[in-house]
Write a protein that holds these residues in place. Sequence first.
Motif, PDB file in Angstrom:
ATOM      1  N   HIS A  17      37.552  12.513  60.978  1.00 60.42           N
ATOM      2  CA  HIS A  17      38.815  12.406  60.705  1.00 60.42           C
ATOM      3  C   HIS A  17      39.452  13.974  60.672  1.00 60.42           C
ATOM      4  O   HIS A  17      40.754  14.059  60.602  1.00 60.42           O
ATOM      5  CB  HIS A  17      38.806  12.074  58.969  1.00 60.42           C
ATOM      6  CG  HIS A  17      38.466  10.691  58.969  1.00 60.42           C
ATOM      7  ND1 HIS A  17      38.936   9.665  59.405  1.00 60.42           N
ATOM      8  CD2 HIS A  17      37.326  10.152  58.137  1.00 60.42           C
ATOM      9  CE1 HIS A  17      38.340   8.607  59.259  1.00 60.42           C
ATOM     10  NE2 HIS A  17      37.379   8.841  58.635  1.00 60.42           N
ATOM     11  N   ALA A  21      42.022  18.775  64.181  1.00 57.89           N
ATOM     12  CA  ALA A  21      43.187  18.924  63.602  1.00 57.89           C
ATOM     13  C   ALA A  21      43.518  20.526  63.418  1.00 57.89           C
ATOM     14  O   ALA A  21      42.487  21.243  63.281  1.00 57.89           O
ATOM     15  CB  ALA A  21      43.019  18.229  62.028  1.00 57.89           C
ATOM     16  N   ASP A 130      47.690  18.911  60.588  1.00 56.56           N
ATOM     17  CA  ASP A 130      48.883  18.214  61.424  1.00 56.56           C
ATOM     18  C   ASP A 130      48.392  16.809  61.712  1.00 56.56           C
ATOM     19  O   ASP A 130      48.411  16.280  62.820  1.00 56.56           O
ATOM     20  CB  ASP A 130      48.998  19.141  62.837  1.00 56.56           C
ATOM     21  CG  ASP A 130      47.551  19.070  63.620  1.00 56.56           C
ATOM     22  OD1 ASP A 130      46.578  18.748  63.056  1.00 56.56           O
ATOM     23  OD2 ASP A 130      48.052  19.214  64.779  1.00 56.56           O
ATOM     24  N   ARG A 131      48.367  16.220  60.432  1.00 56.71           N
ATOM     25  CA  ARG A 131      47.798  14.753  60.512  1.00 56.71           C
ATOM     26  C   ARG A 131      48.384  14.044  59.508  1.00 56.71           C
ATOM     27  O   ARG A 131      49.177  14.648  58.795  1.00 56.71           O
ATOM     28  CB  ARG A 131      46.245  14.709  60.185  1.00 56.71           C
ATOM     29  CG  ARG A 131      45.220  15.291  61.478  1.00 56.71           C
ATOM     30  CD  ARG A 131      44.775  14.447  62.559  1.00 56.71           C
ATOM     31  NE  ARG A 131      44.395  15.110  63.675  1.00 56.71           N
ATOM     32  CZ  ARG A 131      43.027  15.073  63.868  1.00 56.71           C
ATOM     33  NH1 ARG A 131      42.221  14.261  63.246  1.00 56.71           N
ATOM     34  NH2 ARG A 131      42.549  15.559  64.978  1.00 56.71           N
TER      35      ARG A 131
END
Length: 311
Positions: A17, A21, A130-131
């Motif tokens: 996840h 990023a 930036d997610r």
Amino acid sequence: MPELPEVEVVRAGLERHVTGATITSVAVLHDRPVRRHPGGATSFAAALTGRKVVGTRRRGKYLWLPLDNSDDAERVSGGDSGQQAARATPPDTLPAGDALLVHLGMSGQLLVQPPHAPAERHLRVRIGLDRAWELRFVDQRMFGGLSVSAGGADLPPEIAHIARDPLDPLFDDTEFVARLRRRTAGVKRLLLDQGLISGIGNIYADEALWRSGLHGERPADRLTRAQAIELLRHVREVMVEALDQGGTSFDSLYVNVNGESGYFDRALHAYGREDAPCDRCGTAIRRVAFMNRSSYFCPRCQPAPRRRRVV
DNA sequence: CGAGGTACCTGAGAGC
DNA sequence: TGCTCTCAGGTACCTC
């Protein structure tokens, strides 16, 4: 209380996840979790903002996120004059990348959450990405912490003294057994010595000792080679079983280390089972104080060593 | 170098 | 109800 399997589950969740990023913001809500970062909260935030997470690594209970070497970002140094140190680096020796170093301590969690999700009770650090989600460090007791390690992408120098863990392909079984058997301290104390073997905490130490039929106070230099090898095998076995259980409950964005990891559901044979019958022989499990904590063992399967003869 | 002890930290739960 | 005490334990740091 995260030990190696729990930390590995967290690492795997972050790999999915967070890798790739870019960090867009950092909010430190409590100073203590960044106490190991030179320069404190302000420096910590500055060192991370704008950097991109390029991977996830782990050794024992430590994990770290290697960062890119973007020139836009403030380069971290070991001391308090980061920019000077960066300029002093000769151009032909590009410094190894920095890394965000994390230890969960006793109660730390790294959560991946939507930014609008309500703040957790013990939320300490928010790292915006930036997610559609952000990274959060939540820690009730604050034994854990975060820091940016200068040049620590491959192995943060802060944890150079931490031994390889038993799931590391480069862990040297023969060397470990030899070093263990040279020591006179009790074998449990040595299992918890992260400089000798990393990743083991109080729970897995007790479980591995129970499986091995060894009392934790048995002097390590009184173990036979075969006993030491068997003990190491049981350490790995306990960890792999925990990993198998914990790994399945992490499909969501929620990266957790307590509760949902299956940690407390796992069948424990010794830890926390005072007065309960031993799963092997039925004798009541005993609890004794040890290093400001507790040790649980079966007095029949794991007989206490005789006192070392005074020479 | 190794052995062994302690501080750090917060909240849950027990006991009164 | 509210107070005090105990306990949980990974790591760094201390003394011997």
